[in-house]
Design a protein around this motif. Structure first.
Motif, PDB file in Angstrom:
ATOM      1  N   MET A 139       9.763  14.033   7.746  1.00 49.37           N
ATOM      2  CA  MET A 139       9.199  15.046   6.863  1.00 49.37           C
ATOM      3  C   MET A 139       8.092  14.464   5.973  1.00 49.37           C
ATOM      4  O   MET A 139       7.729  15.054   4.972  1.00 49.37           O
ATOM      5  N   ASP A 140       7.561  13.291   6.378  1.00 47.79           N
ATOM      6  CA  ASP A 140       6.571  12.598   5.557  1.00 47.79           C
ATOM      7  C   ASP A 140       5.304  13.412   5.315  1.00 47.79           C
ATOM      8  O   ASP A 140       4.581  13.168   4.368  1.00 47.79           O
ATOM      9  N   ASP A 164       0.192  -2.006   8.883  1.00 48.89           N
ATOM     10  CA  ASP A 164      -0.719  -1.717   9.989  1.00 48.89           C
ATOM     11  C   ASP A 164      -1.647  -2.892  10.295  1.00 48.89           C
ATOM     12  O   ASP A 164      -2.569  -2.770  11.091  1.00 48.89           O
ATOM     13  N   LEU A 198      -2.562   5.244  15.368  1.00 45.49           N
ATOM     14  CA  LEU A 198      -2.658   3.780  15.399  1.00 45.49           C
ATOM     15  C   LEU A 198      -2.245   3.192  16.748  1.00 45.49           C
ATOM     16  O   LEU A 198      -2.526   2.042  17.029  1.00 45.49           O
ATOM     17  N   LEU A 255      13.463   6.582   2.080  1.00 50.00           N
ATOM     18  CA  LEU A 255      12.062   6.283   1.778  1.00 50.00           C
ATOM     19  C   LEU A 255      11.772   6.551   0.302  1.00 50.00           C
ATOM     20  O   LEU A 255      11.057   5.790  -0.354  1.00 50.00           O
ATOM     21  N   CYS A 295       3.663  -1.069  12.274  1.00 54.87           N
ATOM     22  CA  CYS A 295       3.738   0.177  11.521  1.00 54.87           C
ATOM     23  C   CYS A 295       4.092   1.332  12.441  1.00 54.87           C
ATOM     24  O   CYS A 295       3.237   2.088  12.887  1.00 54.87           O
ATOM     25  N   PHE A 296       5.345   1.450  12.769  1.00 58.95           N
ATOM     26  CA  PHE A 296       5.849   2.546  13.606  1.00 58.95           C
ATOM     27  C   PHE A 296       7.355   2.507  13.449  1.00 58.95           C
ATOM     28  O   PHE A 296       7.880   1.606  12.796  1.00 58.95           O
ATOM     29  N   GLU A 297       8.043   3.452  14.001  1.00 52.24           N
ATOM     30  CA  GLU A 297       9.496   3.401  13.920  1.00 52.24           C
ATOM     31  C   GLU A 297      10.064   3.204  15.316  1.00 52.24           C
ATOM     32  O   GLU A 297       9.750   3.969  16.221  1.00 52.24           O
ATOM     33  N   ASN A 356       0.828  -1.212   0.000  1.00 52.03           N
ATOM     34  CA  ASN A 356       0.000   0.000   0.000  1.00 52.03           C
ATOM     35  C   ASN A 356       0.866   1.267   0.000  1.00 52.03           C
ATOM     36  O   ASN A 356       0.361   2.368   0.190  1.00 52.03           O
ATOM     37  N   ASN A 357       2.170   1.090  -0.175  1.00 56.73           N
ATOM     38  CA  ASN A 357       3.114   2.200  -0.234  1.00 56.73           C
ATOM     39  C   ASN A 357       3.358   2.871   1.119  1.00 56.73           C
ATOM     40  O   ASN A 357       3.862   3.984   1.187  1.00 56.73           O
ATOM     41  N   THR A 358       2.968   2.218   2.215  1.00 58.21           N
ATOM     42  CA  THR A 358       3.323   2.731   3.529  1.00 58.21           C
ATOM     43  C   THR A 358       4.772   2.341   3.797  1.00 58.21           C
ATOM     44  O   THR A 358       5.158   1.194   3.577  1.00 58.21           O
ATOM     45  N   CYS A 359       5.560   3.311   4.226  1.00 52.78           N
ATOM     46  CA  CYS A 359       6.990   3.066   4.461  1.00 52.78           C
ATOM     47  C   CYS A 359       7.397   3.490   5.859  1.00 52.78           C
ATOM     48  O   CYS A 359       6.915   4.502   6.372  1.00 52.78           O
ATOM     49  N   ILE A 360       8.295   2.743   6.420  1.00 52.43           N
ATOM     50  CA  ILE A 360       8.878   3.139   7.710  1.00 52.43           C
ATOM     51  C   ILE A 360      10.370   2.842   7.695  1.00 52.43           C
ATOM     52  O   ILE A 360      10.833   2.020   6.916  1.00 52.43           O
ATOM     53  N   PRO A 382       2.630   6.479  14.467  1.00 51.85           N
ATOM     54  CA  PRO A 382       1.932   6.107  13.233  1.00 51.85           C
ATOM     55  C   PRO A 382       0.528   6.705  13.196  1.00 51.85           C
ATOM     56  O   PRO A 382      -0.237   6.573  14.146  1.00 51.85           O
ATOM     57  N   LYS A 412      -2.964   7.052  10.710  1.00 54.20           N
ATOM     58  CA  LYS A 412      -3.615   6.545   9.508  1.00 54.20           C
ATOM     59  C   LYS A 412      -4.498   7.632   8.904  1.00 54.20           C
ATOM     60  O   LYS A 412      -5.297   8.252   9.594  1.00 54.20           O
ATOM     61  N   ARG A 447      10.479   3.551  -2.194  1.00 56.62           N
ATOM     62  CA  ARG A 447       9.224   3.753  -2.941  1.00 56.62           C
ATOM     63  C   ARG A 447       9.463   3.640  -4.441  1.00 56.62           C
ATOM     64  O   ARG A 447       8.709   2.998  -5.155  1.00 56.62           O
ATOM     65  N   ARG A 496      -3.460   4.953   4.047  1.00 58.48           N
ATOM     66  CA  ARG A 496      -2.004   4.980   4.151  1.00 58.48           C
ATOM     67  C   ARG A 496      -1.628   5.369   5.573  1.00 58.48           C
ATOM     68  O   ARG A 496      -2.346   6.098   6.256  1.00 58.48           O
ATOM     69  N   VAL A 497      -0.489   4.867   6.013  1.00 57.63           N
ATOM     70  CA  VAL A 497      -0.012   5.199   7.348  1.00 57.63           C
ATOM     71  C   VAL A 497       1.222   6.076   7.230  1.00 57.63           C
ATOM     72  O   VAL A 497       2.089   5.827   6.389  1.00 57.63           O
ATOM     73  N   LEU A 520       1.491  -1.646  16.682  1.00 57.29           N
ATOM     74  CA  LEU A 520       1.586  -2.346  15.410  1.00 57.29           C
ATOM     75  C   LEU A 520       3.007  -2.307  14.849  1.00 57.29           C
ATOM     76  O   LEU A 520       3.844  -1.543  15.314  1.00 57.29           O
ATOM     77  N   ARG A 553      -0.460  -5.718   5.245  1.00 60.88           N
ATOM     78  CA  ARG A 553       0.033  -4.352   5.364  1.00 60.88           C
ATOM     79  C   ARG A 553       0.680  -4.138   6.717  1.00 60.88           C
ATOM     80  O   ARG A 553       0.340  -4.806   7.688  1.00 60.88           O
ATOM     81  N   ARG A 572      16.865   9.980   5.930  1.00 60.13           N
ATOM     82  CA  ARG A 572      15.693   9.112   6.085  1.00 60.13           C
ATOM     83  C   ARG A 572      14.746   9.317   4.911  1.00 60.13           C
ATOM     84  O   ARG A 572      14.272   8.353   4.301  1.00 60.13           O
ATOM     85  N   SER A 573      14.492  10.574   4.578  1.00 58.20           N
ATOM     86  CA  SER A 573      13.600  10.872   3.449  1.00 58.20           C
ATOM     87  C   SER A 573      14.154  10.289   2.155  1.00 58.20           C
ATOM     88  O   SER A 573      13.402   9.748   1.344  1.00 58.20           O
ATOM     89  N   ILE A 590       4.384   8.115   9.343  1.00 59.15           N
ATOM     90  CA  ILE A 590       5.126   8.257  10.599  1.00 59.15           C
ATOM     91  C   ILE A 590       5.237   9.753  10.865  1.00 59.15           C
ATOM     92  O   ILE A 590       5.701  10.511  10.010  1.00 59.15           O
ATOM     93  N   ASN A 625       7.930   9.194  16.040  1.00 56.20           N
ATOM     94  CA  ASN A 625       7.657   7.874  15.465  1.00 56.20           C
ATOM     95  C   ASN A 625       6.206   7.444  15.569  1.00 56.20           C
ATOM     96  O   ASN A 625       5.909   6.257  15.573  1.00 56.20           O
TER      97      ASN A 625
END
Lengths: 560, 361
Positions: free
Chosen positions: B344-345, A332, B315, A269, A345-347, A225-229, B279, B281, A273, B287-288, A343, A330, A265-266, B290, B277
Motif C-alpha cells: 500500500m506504499d 538502489d 528499477l 514500514l 531494492c526490491f522485495e 533516503n527513507n526507502t524501505c522494503i 521497485p 523510482k 521509518r 525515493r524507491v 538491485l 542507498r 507490512r505497512s 515497492i 514486489n
C-alpha cells in the motif's frame, strides 16, 4: 548517495560467545558485514571474544582483535586503530550493548568515531519499552496494555488489576531470559522478582497476554533516503505464548490474506521509518485470528536471529546490505547478489516454503523442564526448503538429528490420551509429534485447534501426513508386490510418488510398508521418482540467477 | 474424483496436472504473477481478462475466499494455474474454498503443475497463448490453440467495461465529484477515492468526452484495464479531448492511454510485470517504492511530446512507470496505488490527486 568517502576504516563488533538466543547466526552476519565493507574499499577492524568463528579468520577482516567485549578492551582497540566508524548492529544484543556503553562513556566522542547505521537514539527508542510505546502511540501503532515495573512494590501494585494472564519480560536481556507468563498474582510476583534481578536495568515489563494470537514477524530494511522494503515475513506455527526462538516458523506467512499481510507490512514500514533505522530491523506482531486487530510486540533495531533465517530463506543477504547502508549507500545502489542484474531494492518473492524448527538440548539435559514458553530454550535450529509445507516440515524434522525420521517419534505412542491432550495444550519440544499421535488416535483438527490455538491450516497439513502413514500401511503389501511387477500404472506407484512429494523418507516408507529401505529406494528409482533441484533466486524465477543455491523437491524440472 | 487435466502452450509444451474449479476448456494468454498473497484480488481483476494466470507462489487458496476482497463483480481470468490448490481454507473471513468458488463461477484451474518450470519457460520465451483441458488430447488442444484468436487481436476493454454509467456508493456528503473512465477498473480504486471524499461516477470506455464533461466533474480518473493499448484508439481520442479540461490521474492502462494521447505508443514486454514486489523510482525525489504491478505493455519514453515527461522508472528493467505533465494537472502511474493485492506504499497518490484537483481550482 554513494558510499561516504570519509569512512575509510570501520570497527565491527562481533557477538562473543555462543549462548541461547545468540548463536552462530551472528557469525554469519558479522562475516557478511566484513566482506561487504571490504567490497567497498573500507578497511575492517574486528573485535570478538569468540575465536571459533569464521569472522575472526584472517582473510575476513583486515585486523582481528580477539579480546573481551567490554568497554575497556574496545576502547583500547579504538585508541590504537582510530577507526572512522563503528558498526555495532550486526553483533546481536552484545554488540549493541557494547556500542551503547562506548557512547555513554564518551569513548566514541573522544576518538571521533561515528556510530554507523542506525543512530543510537533509534536503538534506545526501540529498546526502552516506555519510549518505544509512546512512539508507537504517536504513530498510531497499537501496543498491548502494559506496566513498567522497577521494584517489588510496583510489582505488587500490578497484582491488583484484572487483565490475566500477564506476560513478564525483563528489559535488556537476551532471548527473553527471565521472562514468563503469570496466570495469577502469586506467579506474577515470582516471575517478576526473578526478572528484576536478571535485567541489566533492573526493569521488568508486564503486559497483557496475547496467548493464542498469531505471531507474525517482518524483516525490514531502510536506507538513509527513507526507502524501505520488507525482506520477508514469517508466521509462527506456535501462536503467541511461545518465544519466537522456540517456535516452529514458516516463511512466508501461510494463513494471512493479502489484506492482513499488507496491513502488517505497512505497520512494519511505519515503525522502521519512525525509528529512523538505517539498516535492518525485525518487527514482531501479534494478529488476532478472528479480526484485523493487531499489536506491535517488539522491535529489534539490528540484525537479529530471525534476520539470519530470513536471509537464508529468501536469498537476500540482510547483513551485507545493512553494512552497505551503514556506510551511506542507498538500497538502489546495492546489487542483488543472487541475480546480479536486479538491485537490493526490491522485495524477495518466494516460490517455495521454508520451515524452521528449533533444536532443544533436552536430550542432554534430561531433567530440564521441557515446557517452552516466553523464555527461549532452544540452542539451535534447522531450516528446510521445499515446494510445500509438508515436505519442508518432514525435511526439517529429519535434520534435527533427534532420531525422528518423520512424525512418528517412538515415545509418544506410549502416552495416555490425557498426556496427549496435555502435550498439545502445553507447548513443549514434543508437541509436533504429540499432535501427530493425537491424529493417529482419531482426534479431530477442531479438537487439536481448541487445545493449542494452532491454526487449522497447519493442523490439516499434519493430519495429511498422518493419513499418508495410514495409506502406506494399508497398501503396504501392494507396494511390496510392485517390487516384482514394476507396474508404473499401478495406483500404488502413484501413492509412492505422493508420499515422496509429501516428504516421506525412504526409511519411513520402508517402516510403514514393511520392506527394507533399500528396496523402497530402488523401487522408486525404477519408477523414476527422484528428487529434482530448484534454485533459491529471490525472485520466483522472474529473473535469471547467477549464484546457485539449491533445494531438493519432488517436482518435475531439475534446474542443475 | 480429481480429474487429470493438461495445460498446453502455443509452443507445443504440455504440462500434466489435476483439474480444480470448473471442468471446462480454457484458453488465453499464459502469464505469471509473483505475488505471494492476493489470489482472490487477482482472480477478479479485470486486467487479467483474456489471460490464464499462473501464480509462482506454490500454495494457493490457504485463506479461502471472503466476501470483501473482490475487485470486480466476476472472475476475470480465463483459467488459473497453481502448484497446489488448498483443500482446506483457514481464515476468519473465509466463506468457501477457492476450488468451490471457481467451480461456482465456472472457471477452470489446473494444479500439480511445476509452476516454476512454466515461469522459467515464459521468462525465456515470452508470454504465449495456452489452453487447459480435461478431455482433449495434446494434439487436439494444440490445434484448438492454433485456431483461436491471439490475445493481441482482441479488445478486452470493451468486454470488461461497464455498459452503462453508474455511481459508486458514497456515504455522507461528497466533497468532490470524480468521473472515472472504466477500461476495467478495480473496486479498490473507487474505495480509495471515497476515502478521499470523492464520489465517483463510472463511465463506459466508449463514453464521449462531452458526455463526461457535461456533468462538470472535479477530476477524471483513467482506470487500469486489459489487453493491447494499440487497439484503443477510440479511448485515446477521448483522453486527448479530456486533457487540459480537467485534472487527470491515470492508473496502469490509464498511464498508457495518457502516453498515447501525448504522442507515444506502447510496446509489449516479453513477460510483463505482474507481482507485488516491483521497485519503482520516483525521479522527483529519488525515493524507491515497492509497487503492485500488472501490465504487459509499456510506454516508449522517446516519443512523448507536448509537455508530457517520464516521472517514474522501473528499477528492474528501466521501463516507464509514471508520467507527469509539465504544465497541465495530469499525472499517471503504471502500477497500482490501490494495491489489492500488494503493498500500500503508493496509496498516497489518491490524496495527491485530490490535492492537484484543489490546487487547479
Amino acid at each position: 548517495m554513494p558510499k561516504d568517502p570519509n569512512i575509510r576504516k570501520v570497527m565491527v563488533i562481533g557477538s562473543g560467545p555462543i549462548i541461547i538466543g545468540q548463536a552462530a547466526e551472528f557469525d554469519y552476519a558479522g562475516t557478511q558485514a566484513c566482506t561487504s565493507l571490504r567490497e567497498e574499499g573500507v578497511r575492517v577492524v574486528l573485535i570478538n571474544s569468540n575465536p571459533a568463528t569464521i569472522m575472526t579468520d584472517t582473510e575476513i577482516a583486515d585486523r582481528v582483535y580477539i579480546e573481551p567485549l567490554n568497554v575497556e578492551f574496545a576502547s583500547r582497540v579504538i585508541e590504537r586503530e582510530m577507526p572512522d566508524g563503528l558498526l555495532a548492529t550486526l553483533g546481536g544484543q552484545t554488540g549493541l550493548n557494547l556500542a551503547t556503553q562506548l557512547a555513554a562513556e564518551g569513548v566514541l566522542e573522544r576518538y571521533n568515531v561515528r556510530l554507523l547505521g542506525t543512530p543510537l537514539k533509534s536503538i534506545q527508542m526501540a529498546e526502552d519499552r516506555e519510549e518505544f510505546r509512546s512512539l508507537m502511540r504517536r504513530i498510531g501503532e497499537p501496543v498491548p496494555e502494559s506496566w513498567i515495573v522497577q521494584s517489588e512494590n510496583e510489582l505488587a501494585e500490578v497484582c491488583h488489576q484484572t487483565i490475566w494472564p500477564l506476560i513478564v519480560r525483563p528489559a535488556y536481556t537476551l532471548g527473553g531470559t527471565g521472562g514468563g507468563i503469570a496466570q495469577n498474582p502469586a506467579e506474577l510476583m515470582e516471575i517478576g522478582k526473578r526478572g528484576l534481578k536478571l535485567s541489566m536495568r533492573h526493569q521488568v515489563m508486564v503486559e497483557r497476554s496475547l496467548l493464542g494470537w498469531k505471531e507474525i514477524e517482518y524483516e525490514v530494511m531502510r536506507d538513509a533516503n527513507n526507502t524501505c522494503i520488507t525482506v520477508c515475513n514469517m508466521e509462527n506455527l506456535d501462536p503467541m505464548g511461545v518465544h519466537t526462538g522456540d517456535s516452529i516458523v514458516v516463511a512466508p506467512s501461510q494463513t494471512l490474506s493479502d489484506k492482513e499481510y499488507q496491513m502488517l507490512r505497512s505497520a512494519s514500514l511505519n515503525i522502521i521509518r519512525s525509528l529512523g533505522i538505517e539498516g535492518g530491523c525485525n518487527v514482531q506482531l501479534a494478529l488476532d485470528p478472528n479480526s484485523f486487530d493487531y499489536f506491535v510486540i517488539e522491535v529489534n533495531p539490528r540484525v537479529s536471529r530471525s534476520s539470519a533465517l530470513a536471509s537464508k530463506a529468501t536469498g537476500y543477504p540482510i547483513a551485507r546490505v545493512a553494512s552497505k547502508i551503514a556506510i551511506g549507500m542507498r538500497l538502489d545502489e546495492i546489487q542483488n547478489a543472487v541475480t546480479k542484474k536486479t538491485l537490493a531494492c526490491f522485495e524477495p518473492s518466494l516460490d517455495y516454503c521454508v520451515v524452521k524448527i528449533p533444536r532443544w538440548p533436552f536430550d542432554k539435559f534430561t531433567l530440564a523442564d521441557r515446557r517452552i514458553t516466553t523464555q527461549m530454550k532452544a540452542t539451535g535450529e534447522v531450516m528446510s526448503i521445499d515446494r510445500a509445507f509438508e515436505p519442508a516440515l518432514m525435511k526439517a524434522i529429519r535434520s534435527l538429528e533427534v532420531k525422528a525420521y518423520g512424525l512418528s517419534a517412538k515415545k509418544v505412542n506410549t502416552y495416555s490420551d490425557v498426556q496427549l491432550e496435555e502435550g498439545i495444550s502445553t507447548p513443549n519440544d514434543e508437541r509436533l509429534f504429540v499432535i501427530a499421535e493425537a491424529f493417529r488416535r482419531g482426534m479431530m483438527v477442531e479438537e487439536v485447534h481448541a487445545l493449542s490455538n494452532i491454526d487449522r491450516w497447519f493442523l490439516d497439513k499434519i493430519l495429511r501426513l498422518v493419513q499418508m502413514e495410514t495409506r502406506l500401511k494399508v497398501h503396504g503389501r501392494a507396494i511390496a508386490s510392485l517390487a516384482e511387477t514394476l507396474d508404473v500404472d499401478a495406483p500404488e506407484a502413484q501413492l509412492l510418488s505422493d508420499a515422496k512429494k509429501l516428504g516421506f523418507s525412504d526409511r519411513q516408507i520402508a517402516d510403514f510398508v514393511g520392506l527394507p529401505e533399500r528396496t523402497i529406494r530402488s523401487l522408486r528409482k525404477a519408477f523414476q521418482i527422484v528428487p529434482t533441484y530448484k534454485l533459491v533466486d529471490t525472485c520466483a524465477a522472474e529473473f535469471e540467477a547467477e549464484t546457485p543455491y539449491y533445494y531438493s523437491c519432488y517436482d518435475k524440472e531439475d534446474e542443475r | 474424483m480429481v480429474k487429470k487435466a493438461i495445460l498446453a502452450l502455443e509452443d507445443g509444451t504440455i504440462y500434466e496436472g489435476l483439474s480444480f474449479g470448473a471442468d471446462a476448456p480454457a484458453y488465453g494468454e499464459v502469464v505469471f504473477n509473483t505475488g505471494m498473497t492476493g489470489y482472490q484480488e487477482i482472480l477478479t481483476d479485470p486486467s487479467y481478462a483474456g489471460q490464464i494466470v499462473c501464480l509462482t507462489y506454490p500454495m494457493i487458496g490457504n485463506y479461502g475466499i471472503n466476501p470483501d476482497d473482490f475487485e470486480s463483480g466476476k472472475v476475470q481470468v480465463e483459467g488459473f494455474i497453481v502448484h497446489e490448490c488448498a483443500e482446506v481454507a483457514s481464515n476468519w473471513r473465509s466463506k468457501m474454498t477457492m476450488d468451490f468458488f471457481l467451480k461456482e463461477r465456472n472457471i477452470s484451474g489446473i494444479s500439480g503443475i511445476d509452476t516454476r518450470s512454466l515461469t522459467r519457460r515464459l521468462r525465456a520465451h515470452g508470454v504465449m497463448m495456452g489452453a487447459i483441458s480435461t478431455t482433449e488430447s495434446p494434439e487436439e488442444i494444440l490445434t484448438r490453440i492454433k485456431n483461436s484468436p491471439s490475445y493481441a487481436g482482441v479488445d478486452f476493454v470493451r468486454k470488461v467495461s461497464t455498459e452503462k454509467p453508474y455511481v459508486w456508493p458514497f456515504e455522507g456528503t461528497p466533497e468532490r465529484q470524480i468521473a472515472l473512465l472504466d477500461c476495467g477498473v478495480k473496486y479498490n480504486i473507487m474505495r480509495n477515492l471515497a476515502k478521499e471524499g470523492c464520489q465517483t461516477t463510472v463511465y463506459p470506455c466508449t463514453a464521449a468526452a462531452e458526455e463526461i464533461l457535461e456533468r462538470n466533474p472535479d477530476g477524471i480518473m483513467l482506470s487500469p484495464g486489459p489487453g493491447d493499448p494499440s487497439l484503443l484508439g477510440y479511448v485515446v481520442d477521448t483522453v486527448r479531448k479530456l486533457a487540459g479540461k480537467k485534472p487527470i490521474m491515470g492508473v496502469c492502462l490509464g498511464n498508457q492511454l495518457l502516453g498515447c494521447a501525448f504522442g507515444s505508443r506502447t510496446f509489449k514486454l516479453k513477460f510483463g510485470h505482474r507481482g507485488s514486489n516491483h521497485p519503482v523510482k520516483d525521479l522527483n525525489n529519488d525515493r524507491v517504492y515497492i509497487t503492485s504491478q500488472n501490465h504487459g505493455y509499456a510506454i516508449d519514453p522517446d516519443e512523448l511530446k507536448d509537455g508530457m515527461e517520464v516521472a517514474h522508472i522501473n528499477l528492474n528493467d528501466g521501463t516507464v512507470e509514471g508520467l507527469r505533465h509539465r504544465e497541465l494537472p495530469i499525472f499517471s502511474i503504471q502500477y497500482h496505488p490501490e494495491a489489492s493485492p500488494g503493498p500500500m506504499d503508493s496509496v498516497y497518490y489518491f490524496s495527491q490527486f485530490v490535492r492537484m484537483i484543489e490546487e487547479s481550482k
